[in-house]
Design an enzyme around this catalytic site. Structure first.
Site, PDB file in Angstrom:
ATOM      1  N   GLY A  13      48.308 -34.316  29.791  1.00  0.00           N
ATOM      2  CA  GLY A  13      48.507 -33.427  30.944  1.00  0.00           C
ATOM      3  C   GLY A  13      49.662 -33.882  31.824  1.00  0.00           C
ATOM      4  O   GLY A  13      50.219 -34.967  31.640  1.00  0.00           O
ATOM      5  N   LEU A  15      49.823 -34.783  35.072  1.00  0.00           N
ATOM      6  CA  LEU A  15      49.651 -35.945  35.939  1.00  0.00           C
ATOM      7  C   LEU A  15      49.629 -37.239  35.126  1.00  0.00           C
ATOM      8  O   LEU A  15      50.239 -38.245  35.518  1.00  0.00           O
ATOM      9  CB  LEU A  15      48.370 -35.816  36.775  1.00  0.00           C
ATOM     10  CG  LEU A  15      48.118 -36.990  37.712  1.00  0.00           C
ATOM     11  CD1 LEU A  15      49.282 -37.202  38.678  1.00  0.00           C
ATOM     12  CD2 LEU A  15      46.817 -36.802  38.490  1.00  0.00           C
ATOM     13  N   ASP A  39      37.241 -37.270  24.055  1.00  0.00           N
ATOM     14  CA  ASP A  39      36.697 -36.122  24.797  1.00  0.00           C
ATOM     15  C   ASP A  39      35.752 -36.696  25.846  1.00  0.00           C
ATOM     16  O   ASP A  39      34.705 -37.271  25.504  1.00  0.00           O
ATOM     17  CB  ASP A  39      35.965 -35.194  23.818  1.00  0.00           C
ATOM     18  CG  ASP A  39      35.412 -33.950  24.507  1.00  0.00           C
ATOM     19  OD1 ASP A  39      35.213 -33.975  25.741  1.00  0.00           O
ATOM     20  OD2 ASP A  39      35.153 -32.968  23.795  1.00  0.00           O
ATOM     21  N   ILE A  40      36.116 -36.556  27.110  1.00  0.00           N
ATOM     22  CA  ILE A  40      35.315 -37.231  28.147  1.00  0.00           C
ATOM     23  C   ILE A  40      33.916 -36.630  28.289  1.00  0.00           C
ATOM     24  O   ILE A  40      33.068 -37.205  28.969  1.00  0.00           O
ATOM     25  CB  ILE A  40      36.051 -37.272  29.519  1.00  0.00           C
ATOM     26  CG1 ILE A  40      36.298 -35.866  30.075  1.00  0.00           C
ATOM     27  CG2 ILE A  40      37.327 -38.093  29.423  1.00  0.00           C
ATOM     28  CD1 ILE A  40      36.704 -35.866  31.562  1.00  0.00           C
ATOM     29  N   ALA A  63      40.747 -32.605  32.936  1.00  0.00           N
ATOM     30  CA  ALA A  63      40.036 -31.577  33.700  1.00  0.00           C
ATOM     31  C   ALA A  63      40.279 -30.215  33.081  1.00  0.00           C
ATOM     32  O   ALA A  63      41.229 -30.031  32.323  1.00  0.00           O
ATOM     33  CB  ALA A  63      40.534 -31.553  35.154  1.00  0.00           C
ATOM     34  N   TYR A 128      35.445 -23.962  40.166  1.00  0.00           N
ATOM     35  CA  TYR A 128      36.332 -25.135  40.073  1.00  0.00           C
ATOM     36  C   TYR A 128      36.125 -26.049  41.287  1.00  0.00           C
ATOM     37  O   TYR A 128      35.923 -27.263  41.144  1.00  0.00           O
ATOM     38  CB  TYR A 128      37.782 -24.664  39.988  1.00  0.00           C
ATOM     39  CG  TYR A 128      38.819 -25.758  40.026  1.00  0.00           C
ATOM     40  CD1 TYR A 128      39.046 -26.567  38.914  1.00  0.00           C
ATOM     41  CD2 TYR A 128      39.596 -25.984  41.165  1.00  0.00           C
ATOM     42  CE1 TYR A 128      40.016 -27.572  38.945  1.00  0.00           C
ATOM     43  CE2 TYR A 128      40.560 -26.982  41.200  1.00  0.00           C
ATOM     44  CZ  TYR A 128      40.766 -27.770  40.095  1.00  0.00           C
ATOM     45  OH  TYR A 128      41.728 -28.760  40.128  1.00  0.00           O
ATOM     46  N   LYS A 132      34.549 -29.904  41.351  1.00  0.00           N
ATOM     47  CA  LYS A 132      35.354 -31.022  41.863  1.00  0.00           C
ATOM     48  C   LYS A 132      34.610 -31.739  42.991  1.00  0.00           C
ATOM     49  O   LYS A 132      34.592 -32.972  43.063  1.00  0.00           O
ATOM     50  CB  LYS A 132      36.708 -30.505  42.351  1.00  0.00           C
ATOM     51  CG  LYS A 132      37.664 -30.139  41.224  1.00  0.00           C
ATOM     52  CD  LYS A 132      38.064 -31.383  40.458  1.00  0.00           C
ATOM     53  CE  LYS A 132      39.045 -31.116  39.342  1.00  0.00           C
ATOM     54  NZ  LYS A 132      39.419 -32.325  38.610  1.00  0.00           N
TER      55      LYS A 132
HETATM   56  N1  NAP Z   1      47.716 -28.848  38.725  1.00  0.00           N
HETATM   57  C1  NAP Z   1      47.362 -28.686  40.005  1.00  0.00           C
HETATM   58  O1  NAP Z   1      47.948 -27.888  40.748  1.00  0.00           O
HETATM   59  C2  NAP Z   1      46.235 -29.510  40.566  1.00  0.00           C
HETATM   60  C3  NAP Z   1      45.896 -29.357  41.920  1.00  0.00           C
HETATM   61  C4  NAP Z   1      44.839 -30.130  42.432  1.00  0.00           C
HETATM   62  C5  NAP Z   1      44.142 -31.000  41.606  1.00  0.00           C
HETATM   63  N2  NAP Z   1      44.503 -31.091  40.281  1.00  0.00           N
HETATM   64  C6  NAP Z   1      43.744 -32.003  39.429  1.00  0.00           C
HETATM   65  O2  NAP Z   1      44.635 -33.022  38.995  1.00  0.00           O
HETATM   66  C7  NAP Z   1      44.205 -33.511  37.708  1.00  0.00           C
HETATM   67  C8  NAP Z   1      45.363 -33.484  36.748  1.00  0.00           C
HETATM   68  O3  NAP Z   1      45.821 -32.132  36.651  1.00  0.00           O
HETATM   69  P1  NAP Z   1      47.031 -31.733  35.705  1.00  0.00           P
HETATM   70  O4  NAP Z   1      47.846 -30.746  36.447  1.00  0.00           O
HETATM   71  O5  NAP Z   1      47.660 -32.941  35.100  1.00  0.00           O
HETATM   72  O6  NAP Z   1      46.213 -30.930  34.580  1.00  0.00           O
HETATM   73  P2  NAP Z   1      46.602 -30.678  33.057  1.00  0.00           P
HETATM   74  O7  NAP Z   1      48.081 -30.714  32.898  1.00  0.00           O
HETATM   75  O8  NAP Z   1      45.851 -29.442  32.661  1.00  0.00           O
HETATM   76  O9  NAP Z   1      45.984 -31.943  32.323  1.00  0.00           O
HETATM   77  C9  NAP Z   1      44.618 -32.077  32.057  1.00  0.00           C
HETATM   78  C10 NAP Z   1      44.479 -32.581  30.646  1.00  0.00           C
HETATM   79  O10 NAP Z   1      43.099 -32.830  30.393  1.00  0.00           O
HETATM   80  C11 NAP Z   1      42.818 -32.371  29.081  1.00  0.00           C
HETATM   81  N3  NAP Z   1      41.381 -32.165  28.902  1.00  0.00           N
HETATM   82  C12 NAP Z   1      40.653 -31.044  29.138  1.00  0.00           C
HETATM   83  N4  NAP Z   1      39.357 -31.248  28.810  1.00  0.00           N
HETATM   84  C13 NAP Z   1      39.273 -32.540  28.379  1.00  0.00           C
HETATM   85  C14 NAP Z   1      38.213 -33.343  27.886  1.00  0.00           C
HETATM   86  N5  NAP Z   1      36.964 -32.844  27.776  1.00  0.00           N
HETATM   87  N6  NAP Z   1      38.477 -34.615  27.527  1.00  0.00           N
HETATM   88  C15 NAP Z   1      39.732 -35.117  27.626  1.00  0.00           C
HETATM   89  N7  NAP Z   1      40.790 -34.402  28.061  1.00  0.00           N
HETATM   90  C16 NAP Z   1      40.563 -33.123  28.438  1.00  0.00           C
HETATM   91  C17 NAP Z   1      43.624 -31.101  28.988  1.00  0.00           C
HETATM   92  O11 NAP Z   1      43.743 -30.663  27.658  1.00  0.00           O
HETATM   93  P3  NAP Z   1      43.926 -29.076  27.409  1.00  0.00           P
HETATM   94  O12 NAP Z   1      45.254 -28.714  28.028  1.00  0.00           O
HETATM   95  O13 NAP Z   1      43.895 -28.996  25.930  1.00  0.00           O
HETATM   96  O14 NAP Z   1      42.784 -28.401  28.105  1.00  0.00           O
HETATM   97  C18 NAP Z   1      44.943 -31.561  29.605  1.00  0.00           C
HETATM   98  O15 NAP Z   1      45.786 -32.192  28.655  1.00  0.00           O
HETATM   99  C19 NAP Z   1      43.020 -32.610  37.318  1.00  0.00           C
HETATM  100  O16 NAP Z   1      41.833 -33.231  37.694  1.00  0.00           O
HETATM  101  C20 NAP Z   1      43.225 -31.371  38.165  1.00  0.00           C
HETATM  102  O17 NAP Z   1      42.018 -30.670  38.368  1.00  0.00           O
HETATM  103  C21 NAP Z   1      45.535 -30.378  39.754  1.00  0.00           C
END
Ligand code: NAP
Length: 291
Positions: A13, A15, A39-40, A63, A128, A132
């Site tokens: 992802g 982050l 897979d968490i 997530a 969501y 969280k």
């Molecule tokens: N992006 C935002 O604007 C934002 C804002 C506030 C908070 N956050 C939080 O910040 C964190 C990082 O976000 P991000 O933007 O980096 O999200 P991201 O790019 O969607 O990365 C999340 C990664 O987790 C993977 N994943 C999903 N289910 C999983 C599982 N069961 N086991 C292991 N990996 C799994 C996803 O795979 P798939 O792509 O295959 O599902 C993806 O590669 C998350 O907690 C998110 O909720 C994000």
């Protein structure tokens, strides 16, 4: 002394990709696993991975971050965004690893008109946000829950890259909502604070965002301007004009005051305008917004 190891979950992802170099710069060994490798939601696999790796810390970046998807895939949203975080906490406790997990500004209902501090009452409007908020209970076990918002980085998918791709087409009509205000945050800036909070094992809930606030429309205008496009091309609409309407209700106001960082003497992140301008320059220079 051997380098401490951090396990990044959700390793593919945006982050996690920003966090890897941030940890490595501080001398950590990084092991990153996405869902194919760990897979968490799989409790046995999580315990086995931590007992084999025995990391100093786990940064949970995994997530279901698509709030609209969470409204329709409710069981998976709870399993991934809440239950699995508690599993990680239990497994971390067993091997004395510190867990830092990422939460969201969507824990708030947006009725404020001044920035939210960590102790303000949370009241999510979406599945969501509910998942969280529930996950943040790991902070009571001595772990760290970091609320961030409107995230965009150099690697991985995000809305700023989408804005830049749309702007490449001169015929394209563009409009973003002007009635949702939040805290735009660059993933690389967030990552640097995550390393510190994790290394120092700071328990509790922290708000970590770039400074300042914006509506999505204001952010989009700034992105266009920073990329050398005419910001006057950007239109503004209201949330209730979105067609189709979004499944998840977003808070109208979710600006996060980084009060706990201030309390702890940790410097504030740069203003979002500077951080986003630098991000956009990099994304345009190397074509990163096309990937
Ligand atoms: N992006 C935002 O604007 C934002 C804002 C506030 C908070 N956050 C939080 O910040 C964190 C990082 O976000 P991000 O933007 O980096 O999200 P991201 O790019 O969607 O990365 C999340 C990664 O987790 C993977 N994943 C999903 N289910 C999983 C599982 N069961 N086991 C292991 N990996 C799994 C996803 O795979 P798939 O792509 O295959 O599902 C993806 O590669 C998350 O907690 C998110 O909720 C994000």
């Amino acid at each position: 002394m051997t380098a401490p190891t951090v396990l990044l979950t959700g390793g593919a992802g945006q982050l996690a990709q920003a966090a890897r170099p941030a940890f490595e710069r501080q001398g950590w060994t990084v092991v990153a696993h996405d869902i194919d490798e760990l897979d968490i939601r799989d409790r046995d696999a999580v315990f086995a991975a931590l007992s084999a790796l025995r990391p100093r810390a786990v940064l949970n970046c995994a997530a279901i971050r698509d709030a609209d998807l969470c409204e329709v895939d409710v069981d998976n949203a709870w399993a991934t965004n809440d239950t699995a975080v508690h599993t990680l906490a239990d497994a971390c406790a067993e091997v004395d690893a510190h867990l830092t997990t990422i939460s969201s500004d969507y824990v708030f209902d947006g009725r404020h008109d001044v920035p939210y501090v960590e102790t303000d009452e949370a009241h999510p409007l979406s599945v969501y946000g509910e998942t969280k908020l529930a996950s943040e209970a790991v902070a009571q076990q001595g772990f760290t829950a970091v609320r961030t918002a409107w995230l965009a980085g150099r690697l991985g998918a995000n809305t700023i890259k989408t804005m830049l791709r749309l702007a490449d087409d001169p015929e394209r009509q563009m409009a973003f909502v002007d009635d949702q205000r939040g805290s735009p945050t660059v993933a690389e800036d967030l990552a640097s604070v995550l390393v510190r909070l994790t290394a120092e094992r700071r328990a509790g809930v922290y708000h970590v965002t770039n400074s300042g606030e914006a509506s999505w429309y204001e952010l989009a205008c700034h992105v266009l301007d920073s990329a050398g496009h005419d910001p006057a091309r950007m239109g503004r609409i209201a949330t209730d004009e979105l067609d189709p309407p979004r499944a998840a209700t977003r808070p109208a106001y979710s600006v996060l005051d980084n009060a706990a960082l201030r309390r702890d003497g940790i410097p504030a992140l740069p203003d979002w305008r500077d951080a986003v301008a630098e991000l956009v320059r990099d994304l345009v220079a190397d074509g990163g917004y096309l990937r």
